[in-house]
Enzyme design. Structure first.
Site: not given
Length: 292
Positions: A65, A94, A169, A244
């Site tokens: 998502l 993420t 990540k 992002k």
């Protein structure tokens, strides 16, 4: 093979769900996009009308998502109520570390096992089934998630407890964002100094300047393996997505009082590049802004 609920069939999720179906799993797929559902059906998945319907009878649930608020809403409003207690829950989005931990704790409180398992590799790897998964959660959760994640990737690594996958990540992509800018600067400088970009590539690839951004994802067209630079910076990993991830890294850094000046500068440069209308281009296209 198992019944798998897959929620979120965007550029990444669509390929991931298709790989699970190709490996023989019974994939019940849900997305708000009718087009995405049609593509999932063509790839061997069974489209369903809601996240609740997807989770009914599932042995595993995978979500992919856009942001933390979507993840928290889907699990709170649908997955926690509909997934069987025996299902393993895997969020591959993420998102910020705090939300990942909060949703993982909520799952545990309801007697469910959940891992955060963000990915590295981009759209091409999602389609090819060669993603790298960074997994946060209990040892038992990792062991249960690993076979499903392995059917979508080439590497599945247990990073630590809940939230550790997201931490890995964003730290990884902070390195990537800053590294790509330095690589772009080096190519531009070499060119202005009269050094052939191909020769610079050959030398730096086997010298101390070697990096993934250089040898596997060179931002200069016609140099090294084929990359988005050879396709006018189309496809690959969008600038908006890199931005992002850098924002998430900066938020995380602020939350633990970590000093990240290179990450902050990279975020600033990608923000300006995106604001100029380049959010849809591959992140290596920032070489164009630096070249000016």
């Amino acid at each position: 093979m198992a019944r798998v609920a897959f929620i979120g069939l965007g550029n990444m999720g669509g390929g991931m769900a298709a790989n699970l179906a190709q490996k023989g799993h019974d994939v019940r797929a849900f997305d708000l996009s009718a087009d995405a559902l049609d593509k999932a059906k063509a790839a061997g998945c069974l489209p369903v009308a809601s996240a609740v319907e997807a989770c009914d009878g599932a042995e595993a649930v995978v979500t992919m998502l856009p942001a933390g608020k979507h993840v928290e809403a889907v699990y709170t409003d649908s997955v926690f109520a509909a997934a069987p207690p025996s299902a393993i829950l895997m969020d591959c989005s993420t998102i910020d570390v705090a939300t990942a931990k909060r949703v993982g704790e909520a799952a545990l409180a309801k007697g469910l096992t959940m891992v955060d398992a963000p990915v590295s590799g981009g759209i091409a790897a999602a389609n090819a089934g060669t993603l790298t998964f960074m997994v946060g959660g209990s040892a038992d959760g990792f062991d249960r998630a690993q076979p499903f994640l392995a059917d979508m990737g080439k590497a599945v690594i247990h990073a630590g407890g809940s939230g550790a996958g997201q931490a890995a990540k964003i730290c990884n992509n902070m390195v990537l964002g800053a590294e790509m800018i330095a690589t772009c600067e080096a190519f531009l400088l070499a060119d202005k100094l009269g050094l052939d970009p191909q020769k610079f590539f050959e030398i730096a690839s086997v010298s101390s300047g070697q990096s993934w951004s250089l040898t596997s994802y060179a931002p200069w067209p016609g140099v090294g393996p084929e990359t988005p630079a050879d396709r006018d910076y189309q496809g690959g990993f969008a600038t908006a997505l890199m931005l992002k991830d850098l924002r998430l890294a900066m938020e995380a850094a602020a939350s633990v009082n970590a000093d990240t000046p290179m990450g902050a500068k990279a975020a600033e440069l990608y923000q300006a590049f995106a604001d100029a209308g380049n959010g849809g281009l591959d992140f290596s296209a920032i070489i164009r802004a630096l070249g000016k």
